[in-house]
Enzyme design. Structure first.
Site, mmCIF file in Angstrom:
data_model
loop_
_atom_site.group_PDB
_atom_site.id
_atom_site.type_symbol
_atom_site.label_atom_id
_atom_site.label_comp_id
_atom_site.label_asym_id
_atom_site.label_seq_id
_atom_site.Cartn_x
_atom_site.Cartn_y
_atom_site.Cartn_z
ATOM 1 N N ASP A 61 0.846 -1.203 0.000
ATOM 2 C CA ASP A 61 0.000 0.000 0.000
ATOM 3 C C ASP A 61 0.880 1.251 0.000
ATOM 4 O O ASP A 61 0.681 2.177 0.790
ATOM 5 C CB ASP A 61 -0.938 0.005 1.201
ATOM 6 N N LYS A 75 1.992 4.714 -1.067
ATOM 7 C CA LYS A 75 1.368 5.911 -1.621
ATOM 8 C C LYS A 75 1.847 7.103 -0.796
ATOM 9 O O LYS A 75 2.336 6.920 0.333
ATOM 10 C CB LYS A 75 -0.156 5.813 -1.576
ATOM 11 N N ASN A 95 1.150 7.417 2.945
ATOM 12 C CA ASN A 95 1.855 6.527 3.868
ATOM 13 C C ASN A 95 3.352 6.817 3.921
ATOM 14 O O ASN A 95 4.121 6.016 4.465
ATOM 15 C CB ASN A 95 1.627 5.065 3.477
ATOM 16 N N ASP A 114 2.750 2.785 8.057
ATOM 17 C CA ASP A 114 1.503 2.023 7.850
ATOM 18 C C ASP A 114 1.722 0.713 7.112
ATOM 19 O O ASP A 114 1.506 0.603 5.905
ATOM 20 C CB ASP A 114 0.462 2.865 7.123
ATOM 21 N N THR A 141 -4.481 0.805 -2.742
ATOM 22 C CA THR A 141 -5.269 1.997 -3.036
ATOM 23 C C THR A 141 -5.467 2.091 -4.546
ATOM 24 O O THR A 141 -4.498 1.946 -5.299
ATOM 25 C CB THR A 141 -4.540 3.245 -2.497
#
Length: 465
Positions: free
Chosen positions: A150, A152, A155, A168, A190
Protein backbone atom coordinates in the site's frame (compact mmCIF):
# COMPACT_ATOMS: atom_id res chain seq x y z
CA UNK A 1 27.56 1.42 17.52
CA UNK A 2 25.02 4.19 17.04
CA UNK A 3 22.09 4.82 19.36
CA UNK A 4 18.80 3.90 17.68
CA UNK A 5 16.54 5.75 20.10
CA UNK A 6 14.60 8.74 18.76
CA UNK A 7 16.03 12.24 19.15
CA UNK A 8 15.01 14.23 22.24
CA UNK A 9 11.93 16.38 21.82
CA UNK A 10 12.42 20.16 21.52
CA UNK A 11 12.06 21.95 24.90
CA UNK A 12 9.05 23.85 23.58
CA UNK A 13 7.26 20.58 22.90
CA UNK A 14 8.16 19.05 26.25
CA UNK A 15 6.62 22.02 28.07
CA UNK A 16 3.56 22.12 25.85
CA UNK A 17 0.17 21.87 27.61
CA UNK A 18 -0.82 19.17 25.10
CA UNK A 19 0.78 16.64 27.46
CA UNK A 20 -1.39 15.42 30.27
CA UNK A 21 -1.33 12.93 33.13
CA UNK A 22 -1.78 10.25 34.42
CA UNK A 23 1.21 8.37 33.07
CA UNK A 24 0.61 5.48 30.70
CA UNK A 25 2.07 2.33 32.29
CA UNK A 26 4.06 4.51 34.65
CA UNK A 27 6.31 6.12 32.10
CA UNK A 28 4.58 7.99 29.25
CA UNK A 29 2.75 11.30 29.41
CA UNK A 30 0.11 11.08 26.71
CA UNK A 31 -0.66 14.18 24.67
CA UNK A 32 -2.94 15.16 21.83
CA UNK A 33 -4.68 12.78 19.47
CA UNK A 34 -2.85 12.53 16.14
CA UNK A 35 -5.37 10.34 14.33
CA UNK A 36 -7.75 7.45 14.70
CA UNK A 37 -9.35 4.55 12.86
CA UNK A 38 -11.97 1.92 13.59
CA UNK A 39 -9.76 -0.11 15.92
CA UNK A 40 -6.96 2.21 17.03
CA UNK A 41 -6.04 5.74 18.02
CA UNK A 42 -2.61 7.38 17.75
CA UNK A 43 -1.37 9.90 20.31
CA UNK A 44 1.78 11.93 20.74
CA UNK A 45 3.45 11.11 24.05
CA UNK A 46 6.58 11.82 26.06
CA UNK A 47 8.80 9.40 27.90
CA UNK A 48 9.15 11.07 31.30
CA UNK A 49 12.49 9.39 31.95
CA UNK A 50 14.27 10.43 28.78
CA UNK A 51 12.16 13.35 27.56
CA UNK A 52 11.84 11.68 24.15
CA UNK A 53 8.71 12.22 22.09
CA UNK A 54 7.00 9.15 20.65
CA UNK A 55 3.77 8.24 18.91
CA UNK A 56 1.66 5.63 20.69
CA UNK A 57 -0.84 3.56 18.74
CA UNK A 58 -3.55 2.33 21.11
CA UNK A 59 -5.47 -0.75 19.93
CA UNK A 60 -8.66 -1.98 21.58
CA UNK A 61 -8.36 -5.73 22.20
CA UNK A 62 -12.10 -6.34 22.35
CA UNK A 63 -12.67 -4.68 18.98
CA UNK A 64 -10.00 -6.64 17.17
CA UNK A 65 -11.21 -9.89 18.71
CA UNK A 66 -14.78 -9.18 17.61
CA UNK A 67 -13.54 -8.04 14.21
CA UNK A 68 -11.48 -11.20 13.69
CA UNK A 69 -8.28 -9.17 13.35
CA UNK A 70 -6.06 -11.13 15.72
CA UNK A 71 -4.01 -12.60 12.86
CA UNK A 72 -3.78 -9.14 11.28
CA UNK A 73 -2.33 -7.61 14.46
CA UNK A 74 0.05 -10.53 14.96
CA UNK A 75 1.31 -10.07 11.40
CA UNK A 76 1.77 -6.33 11.87
CA UNK A 77 3.76 -6.93 15.05
CA UNK A 78 5.91 -9.55 13.32
CA UNK A 79 6.59 -7.20 10.41
CA UNK A 80 7.29 -4.07 12.43
CA UNK A 81 9.66 -5.99 14.69
CA UNK A 82 11.73 -7.02 11.64
CA UNK A 83 12.20 -3.64 9.97
CA UNK A 84 15.04 -1.39 11.11
CA UNK A 85 15.88 1.20 8.50
CA UNK A 86 16.45 4.99 8.66
CA UNK A 87 13.62 5.50 6.15
CA UNK A 88 11.03 3.36 7.93
CA UNK A 89 9.00 4.55 10.92
CA UNK A 90 10.44 2.60 13.82
CA UNK A 91 8.62 0.53 16.41
CA UNK A 92 10.35 0.88 19.79
CA UNK A 93 8.30 -1.43 21.97
CA UNK A 94 4.95 -3.12 22.50
CA UNK A 95 3.03 -3.05 25.74
CA UNK A 96 -0.31 -4.52 26.73
CA UNK A 97 -2.94 -4.39 29.45
CA UNK A 98 -6.06 -6.50 29.77
CA UNK A 99 -7.99 -4.14 27.49
CA UNK A 100 -5.41 -2.42 25.26
CA UNK A 101 -2.33 -3.02 23.14
CA UNK A 102 0.18 -0.17 22.81
CA UNK A 103 2.62 0.26 19.92
CA UNK A 104 5.27 2.80 20.96
CA UNK A 105 6.66 4.22 17.73
CA UNK A 106 8.88 6.92 16.34
CA UNK A 107 7.13 10.31 16.27
CA UNK A 108 7.59 11.81 12.79
CA UNK A 109 6.84 15.54 12.93
CA UNK A 110 6.97 16.58 9.29
CA UNK A 111 3.61 15.15 8.26
CA UNK A 112 2.65 13.32 5.08
CA UNK A 113 4.54 13.67 1.82
CA UNK A 114 1.08 13.92 0.24
CA UNK A 115 0.57 17.39 1.73
CA UNK A 116 3.77 18.58 0.11
CA UNK A 117 2.86 17.13 -3.29
CA UNK A 118 -0.65 18.61 -3.06
CA UNK A 119 0.93 22.06 -3.42
CA UNK A 120 2.39 21.10 -6.80
CA UNK A 121 5.14 19.04 -8.38
CA UNK A 122 8.55 18.92 -6.73
CA UNK A 123 11.94 19.92 -8.07
CA UNK A 124 13.69 17.02 -9.73
CA UNK A 125 16.48 16.83 -7.15
CA UNK A 126 13.98 16.79 -4.27
CA UNK A 127 11.79 14.17 -5.95
CA UNK A 128 14.86 12.04 -6.67
CA UNK A 129 15.94 12.18 -3.03
CA UNK A 130 12.53 11.00 -1.78
CA UNK A 131 12.38 8.28 -4.43
CA UNK A 132 15.87 7.08 -3.52
CA UNK A 133 14.92 6.86 0.16
CA UNK A 134 11.68 5.05 -0.70
CA UNK A 135 13.46 2.49 -2.88
CA UNK A 136 16.12 1.97 -0.21
CA UNK A 137 13.43 1.21 2.39
CA UNK A 138 11.48 -1.05 0.02
CA UNK A 139 14.65 -2.93 -0.96
CA UNK A 140 15.38 -3.54 2.71
CA UNK A 141 11.86 -4.85 3.34
CA UNK A 142 11.96 -7.14 0.31
CA UNK A 143 15.30 -8.56 1.47
CA UNK A 144 13.53 -9.47 4.71
CA UNK A 145 10.61 -11.08 2.86
CA UNK A 146 8.27 -8.19 3.70
CA UNK A 147 6.01 -6.50 1.15
CA UNK A 148 4.17 -3.26 1.92
CA UNK A 149 1.35 -3.50 -0.68
CA UNK A 150 0.00 0.00 0.00
CA UNK A 151 2.76 2.42 -0.99
CA UNK A 152 1.37 5.91 -1.62
CA UNK A 153 2.27 9.49 -0.57
CA UNK A 154 -0.21 9.36 2.33
CA UNK A 155 1.85 6.53 3.87
CA UNK A 156 5.15 8.36 3.38
CA UNK A 157 6.05 10.75 6.19
CA UNK A 158 8.74 13.42 6.48
CA UNK A 159 10.82 13.99 9.59
CA UNK A 160 12.20 17.29 10.87
CA UNK A 161 15.25 16.88 8.62
CA UNK A 162 13.14 16.43 5.50
CA UNK A 163 13.92 12.72 5.22
CA UNK A 164 11.28 10.23 4.12
CA UNK A 165 9.82 7.60 6.46
CA UNK A 166 7.66 4.73 5.23
CA UNK A 167 4.71 4.05 7.53
CA UNK A 168 1.50 2.02 7.85
CA UNK A 169 2.33 -1.64 7.33
CA UNK A 170 -1.29 -2.63 7.99
CA UNK A 171 -1.71 -4.26 4.56
CA UNK A 172 1.77 -5.74 4.46
CA UNK A 173 2.51 -9.38 3.87
CA UNK A 174 5.43 -11.70 4.47
CA UNK A 175 6.82 -14.22 2.01
CA UNK A 176 5.50 -17.28 3.85
CA UNK A 177 1.94 -16.03 3.36
CA UNK A 178 2.12 -16.71 -0.36
CA UNK A 179 0.19 -19.69 -1.69
CA UNK A 180 1.57 -22.88 -3.22
CA UNK A 181 2.14 -21.12 -6.53
CA UNK A 182 4.45 -18.67 -4.75
CA UNK A 183 2.05 -15.79 -5.44
CA UNK A 184 -0.29 -13.64 -3.39
CA UNK A 185 -4.00 -13.51 -4.16
CA UNK A 186 -5.38 -10.91 -1.73
CA UNK A 187 -6.91 -7.90 -3.48
CA UNK A 188 -5.57 -4.89 -1.58
CA UNK A 189 -4.05 -1.47 -2.05
CA UNK A 190 -5.27 2.00 -3.04
CA UNK A 191 -7.02 2.20 -6.45
CA UNK A 192 -4.77 4.76 -8.15
CA UNK A 193 -1.60 2.97 -6.97
CA UNK A 194 -2.60 -0.67 -7.47
CA UNK A 195 -0.71 -2.77 -10.02
CA UNK A 196 -2.51 -4.26 -13.06
CA UNK A 197 -1.73 -7.86 -12.08
CA UNK A 198 -3.59 -7.33 -8.78
CA UNK A 199 -6.66 -6.33 -10.79
CA UNK A 200 -6.37 -9.51 -12.86
CA UNK A 201 -6.91 -11.54 -9.66
CA UNK A 202 -4.76 -14.42 -10.90
CA UNK A 203 -2.04 -14.10 -8.30
CA UNK A 204 0.82 -11.64 -8.16
CA UNK A 205 4.42 -11.18 -7.09
CA UNK A 206 4.17 -8.75 -4.16
CA UNK A 207 7.67 -7.37 -4.79
CA UNK A 208 6.69 -6.35 -8.34
CA UNK A 209 3.48 -4.79 -6.97
CA UNK A 210 5.50 -2.59 -4.61
CA UNK A 211 7.75 -1.53 -7.49
CA UNK A 212 4.71 -0.48 -9.54
CA UNK A 213 3.44 1.63 -6.63
CA UNK A 214 6.87 3.24 -6.29
CA UNK A 215 6.60 4.13 -9.96
CA UNK A 216 3.25 5.83 -9.41
CA UNK A 217 4.73 7.76 -6.46
CA UNK A 218 7.68 8.92 -8.59
CA UNK A 219 5.31 10.08 -11.34
CA UNK A 220 3.21 12.04 -8.81
CA UNK A 221 6.29 13.67 -7.26
CA UNK A 222 7.56 14.83 -10.65
CA UNK A 223 4.25 15.58 -12.40
CA UNK A 224 2.08 16.85 -9.56
CA UNK A 225 -0.79 14.58 -10.62
CA UNK A 226 -1.58 10.88 -10.98
CA UNK A 227 -0.62 8.88 -14.08
CA UNK A 228 -3.97 7.04 -13.93
CA UNK A 229 -7.07 9.00 -13.02
CA UNK A 230 -10.80 8.74 -13.65
CA UNK A 231 -13.92 9.46 -11.60
CA UNK A 232 -15.31 6.12 -12.72
CA UNK A 233 -13.47 3.42 -10.81
CA UNK A 234 -13.93 0.82 -13.56
CA UNK A 235 -12.53 3.18 -16.17
CA UNK A 236 -9.62 3.90 -13.83
CA UNK A 237 -8.89 0.18 -13.50
CA UNK A 238 -9.12 -0.22 -17.28
CA UNK A 239 -6.47 2.48 -17.76
CA UNK A 240 -4.21 0.83 -15.20
CA UNK A 241 -4.70 -2.62 -16.69
CA UNK A 242 -3.78 -1.34 -20.16
CA UNK A 243 -1.05 1.01 -18.92
CA UNK A 244 -2.65 4.06 -20.52
CA UNK A 245 -0.67 7.12 -19.37
CA UNK A 246 1.69 9.74 -20.79
CA UNK A 247 4.71 11.38 -19.19
CA UNK A 248 4.57 15.20 -19.23
CA UNK A 249 6.94 17.14 -21.48
CA UNK A 250 9.11 18.36 -18.60
CA UNK A 251 10.24 14.82 -17.80
CA UNK A 252 13.79 14.27 -18.97
CA UNK A 253 14.52 11.38 -21.33
CA UNK A 254 16.25 9.42 -18.55
CA UNK A 255 13.34 9.93 -16.16
CA UNK A 256 10.76 8.97 -18.80
CA UNK A 257 12.59 5.73 -19.53
CA UNK A 258 12.72 4.89 -15.83
CA UNK A 259 9.01 5.61 -15.31
CA UNK A 260 8.09 3.47 -18.31
CA UNK A 261 10.08 0.57 -16.84
CA UNK A 262 8.48 1.06 -13.43
CA UNK A 263 4.94 1.21 -14.87
CA UNK A 264 5.37 -1.75 -17.20
CA UNK A 265 2.07 -3.66 -17.15
CA UNK A 266 3.98 -6.92 -17.60
CA UNK A 267 5.42 -7.80 -14.18
CA UNK A 268 7.95 -10.21 -15.67
CA UNK A 269 9.64 -7.42 -17.64
CA UNK A 270 9.09 -4.68 -15.06
CA UNK A 271 12.28 -3.21 -13.66
CA UNK A 272 13.68 -4.84 -10.50
CA UNK A 273 15.11 -3.20 -7.38
CA UNK A 274 18.76 -3.94 -8.33
CA UNK A 275 18.12 -2.51 -11.80
CA UNK A 276 16.56 0.63 -10.30
CA UNK A 277 19.64 1.15 -8.16
CA UNK A 278 21.84 0.91 -11.24
CA UNK A 279 19.70 3.34 -13.23
CA UNK A 280 21.56 6.51 -14.26
CA UNK A 281 18.79 8.91 -13.22
CA UNK A 282 18.36 7.17 -9.86
CA UNK A 283 22.08 6.97 -9.01
CA UNK A 284 22.71 10.74 -9.04
CA UNK A 285 23.66 11.66 -5.49
CA UNK A 286 22.41 8.36 -4.09
CA UNK A 287 23.94 7.29 -0.78
CA UNK A 288 23.68 3.60 0.04
CA UNK A 289 22.42 2.59 3.48
CA UNK A 290 24.71 -0.30 4.33
CA UNK A 291 23.55 -3.41 6.14
CA UNK A 292 25.24 -6.62 7.12
CA UNK A 293 23.70 -10.05 7.13
CA UNK A 294 23.95 -12.40 10.08
CA UNK A 295 21.94 -15.45 11.08
CA UNK A 296 19.05 -14.55 8.77
CA UNK A 297 18.81 -11.06 10.28
CA UNK A 298 19.67 -7.68 8.76
CA UNK A 299 20.99 -4.83 10.86
CA UNK A 300 21.67 -1.25 9.86
CA UNK A 301 25.18 -0.29 10.85
CA UNK A 302 23.73 2.96 12.17
CA UNK A 303 20.71 1.40 13.81
CA UNK A 304 21.53 -1.61 15.98
CA UNK A 305 18.67 -3.07 18.03
CA UNK A 306 18.47 -2.15 21.69
CA UNK A 307 15.93 -3.73 24.02
CA UNK A 308 13.10 -1.55 25.35
CA UNK A 309 13.01 -0.73 29.02
CA UNK A 310 10.96 -3.01 31.21
CA UNK A 311 7.96 -1.57 33.09
CA UNK A 312 8.97 0.17 36.37
CA UNK A 313 7.51 -2.63 38.48
CA UNK A 314 9.61 -5.25 36.65
CA UNK A 315 13.12 -3.82 36.19
CA UNK A 316 15.61 -6.07 34.42
CA UNK A 317 18.32 -7.55 36.58
CA UNK A 318 20.96 -6.65 34.03
CA UNK A 319 21.07 -4.98 30.59
CA UNK A 320 20.14 -7.22 27.69
CA UNK A 321 22.67 -6.83 24.91
CA UNK A 322 21.35 -7.14 21.35
CA UNK A 323 24.55 -8.05 19.56
CA UNK A 324 27.50 -10.20 20.52
CA UNK A 325 30.83 -10.93 18.91
CA UNK A 326 31.33 -14.26 20.67
CA UNK A 327 31.95 -17.29 18.45
CA UNK A 328 31.51 -20.96 19.23
CA UNK A 329 34.46 -23.10 18.12
CA UNK A 330 34.83 -26.80 17.63
CA UNK A 331 31.11 -27.55 17.82
CA UNK A 332 30.12 -27.37 14.17
CA UNK A 333 27.37 -24.87 15.01
CA UNK A 334 26.79 -21.37 13.69
CA UNK A 335 26.63 -18.83 16.48
CA UNK A 336 23.12 -19.08 17.97
CA UNK A 337 20.69 -16.46 16.74
CA UNK A 338 20.68 -13.41 18.99
CA UNK A 339 17.29 -12.41 20.33
CA UNK A 340 16.12 -8.85 19.81
CA UNK A 341 13.77 -7.00 22.13
CA UNK A 342 10.66 -8.22 20.36
CA UNK A 343 11.70 -11.86 20.60
CA UNK A 344 12.25 -11.36 24.32
CA UNK A 345 8.85 -9.69 24.69
CA UNK A 346 7.19 -12.61 22.93
CA UNK A 347 8.71 -14.99 25.50
CA UNK A 348 7.49 -13.03 28.53
CA UNK A 349 3.95 -13.86 29.72
CA UNK A 350 3.86 -10.77 31.92
CA UNK A 351 4.82 -8.22 29.28
CA UNK A 352 3.54 -9.40 25.92
CA UNK A 353 0.29 -10.19 24.17
CA UNK A 354 -0.14 -13.64 25.69
CA UNK A 355 -3.44 -12.53 27.20
CA UNK A 356 -4.71 -11.88 23.69
CA UNK A 357 -3.24 -14.69 21.61
CA UNK A 358 -3.83 -18.32 22.44
CA UNK A 359 -0.98 -20.62 23.43
CA UNK A 360 -0.71 -24.16 22.11
CA UNK A 361 1.13 -25.50 25.14
CA UNK A 362 3.47 -27.38 22.81
CA UNK A 363 6.25 -24.80 22.95
CA UNK A 364 8.38 -24.52 26.08
CA UNK A 365 11.37 -22.31 26.71
CA UNK A 366 14.22 -22.78 29.15
CA UNK A 367 17.21 -20.60 29.95
CA UNK A 368 20.66 -21.78 30.92
CA UNK A 369 23.96 -20.33 31.99
CA UNK A 370 25.87 -23.19 30.37
CA UNK A 371 27.83 -22.82 27.10
CA UNK A 372 26.02 -23.93 23.97
CA UNK A 373 28.37 -26.89 23.54
CA UNK A 374 27.47 -28.16 27.02
CA UNK A 375 23.75 -27.78 26.34
CA UNK A 376 24.02 -29.72 23.09
CA UNK A 377 26.02 -32.44 24.83
CA UNK A 378 23.39 -32.66 27.55
CA UNK A 379 20.59 -33.00 24.99
CA UNK A 380 22.58 -35.76 23.30
CA UNK A 381 23.06 -37.45 26.68
CA UNK A 382 19.30 -37.30 27.32
CA UNK A 383 18.68 -38.79 23.87
CA UNK A 384 21.04 -41.69 24.58
CA UNK A 385 19.45 -42.29 27.99
CA UNK A 386 15.99 -42.56 26.39
CA UNK A 387 17.23 -44.43 23.28
CA UNK A 388 16.19 -41.48 21.11
CA UNK A 389 17.73 -40.66 17.76
CA UNK A 390 19.79 -37.46 18.06
CA UNK A 391 20.41 -35.08 15.14
CA UNK A 392 21.82 -31.57 15.09
CA UNK A 393 22.25 -28.97 12.38
CA UNK A 394 23.70 -25.58 13.26
CA UNK A 395 21.81 -24.50 16.38
CA UNK A 396 18.84 -26.82 15.77
CA UNK A 397 18.63 -30.14 17.61
CA UNK A 398 16.11 -32.93 16.92
CA UNK A 399 15.33 -35.84 19.22
CA UNK A 400 13.17 -38.70 17.96
CA UNK A 401 11.83 -41.69 19.85
CA UNK A 402 12.45 -45.11 18.32
CA UNK A 403 9.29 -46.77 19.61
CA UNK A 404 5.64 -46.04 19.23
CA UNK A 405 4.29 -43.86 22.01
CA UNK A 406 0.66 -43.04 22.76
CA UNK A 407 -1.98 -41.95 20.26
CA UNK A 408 0.40 -39.69 18.36
CA UNK A 409 3.04 -42.31 17.64
CA UNK A 410 6.75 -41.88 18.35
CA UNK A 411 7.67 -38.69 20.16
CA UNK A 412 9.64 -36.15 18.11
CA UNK A 413 11.05 -33.03 19.77
CA UNK A 414 12.92 -30.09 18.24
CA UNK A 415 15.07 -27.70 20.26
CA UNK A 416 16.38 -24.37 18.95
CA UNK A 417 19.13 -22.46 20.75
CA UNK A 418 19.18 -18.66 21.03
CA UNK A 419 21.74 -16.43 22.71
CA UNK A 420 20.14 -13.97 25.13
CA UNK A 421 23.38 -12.58 26.53
CA UNK A 422 26.96 -13.94 26.24
CA UNK A 423 26.36 -15.84 29.48
CA UNK A 424 22.67 -16.71 29.10
CA UNK A 425 21.07 -18.98 26.50
CA UNK A 426 17.42 -19.68 25.66
CA UNK A 427 16.39 -23.12 24.43
CA UNK A 428 13.00 -23.25 22.71
CA UNK A 429 11.52 -26.74 22.68
CA UNK A 430 8.65 -27.81 20.40
CA UNK A 431 6.76 -31.06 20.00
CA UNK A 432 6.91 -32.13 16.36
CA UNK A 433 4.98 -35.40 16.76
CA UNK A 434 3.87 -37.87 19.37
CA UNK A 435 1.64 -38.00 22.42
CA UNK A 436 1.06 -34.75 24.35
CA UNK A 437 1.32 -36.47 27.73
CA UNK A 438 4.61 -38.15 26.84
CA UNK A 439 5.94 -34.78 25.67
CA UNK A 440 4.91 -33.10 28.94
CA UNK A 441 6.64 -35.86 30.93
CA UNK A 442 9.77 -35.49 28.80
CA UNK A 443 9.95 -31.75 29.47
CA UNK A 444 9.11 -32.07 33.17
CA UNK A 445 11.32 -35.02 34.05
CA UNK A 446 14.24 -34.69 31.63
CA UNK A 447 14.64 -31.08 30.54
CA UNK A 448 13.38 -28.95 33.41
CA UNK A 449 15.60 -30.46 36.15
CA UNK A 450 18.71 -29.92 34.03
CA UNK A 451 17.88 -26.33 33.09
CA UNK A 452 16.87 -25.44 36.63
CA UNK A 453 20.26 -26.62 37.85
CA UNK A 454 22.25 -24.97 35.08
CA UNK A 455 20.59 -21.59 35.62
CA UNK A 456 20.42 -21.60 39.41
CA UNK A 457 24.19 -21.95 39.50
CA UNK A 458 24.39 -18.66 37.59
CA UNK A 459 21.53 -16.55 38.97
CA UNK A 460 19.42 -18.52 41.40
CA UNK A 461 16.37 -17.95 39.19
CA UNK A 462 13.78 -20.36 37.84
CA UNK A 463 14.88 -21.26 34.34
CA UNK A 464 11.51 -21.70 32.61
CA UNK A 465 9.74 -18.65 31.15
Amino acid sequence: MADRTPPPAPPSLLKSPEYRKPLLLGRYEVGKLLGQGNFAKVYVARNVRSGESVAIKVIDKEKILKGGLVAHIKREIAILSRVRHPNIVQLFEIMATKAKIYFVMEYVRGGELFKKVAKGRLREDVARKYFQQLVSAVAFCHARGIYHRDIKPENLLLDENGDLKVSDFGLSAVSDQSQKDGLFHTFCGTPAYVAPEVLAQKGYDAAKVDIWSCGVVLFVLMAGYLPFHDQNIMLLYRKIYKGEFRCPRWFSTELTRLVLRLLDVNPSSRITIPEIMENRWFKKGFRHVRFYFENDRFYSLDDIDKPPEEPPEEPPEEPLEPEFASKRKGLGLRRPASLNAFDIISFSPGFDLSGLFEETGEEKRFVSGEPVSVIVSKLEEIAMLLSFTFRKKDYLVNLEGNKEGGKGGALKVAAEIFELTPSLVVVEVKKKAGDRGEYEDFCKNQLKPYFLNSTSQQSGADSEF
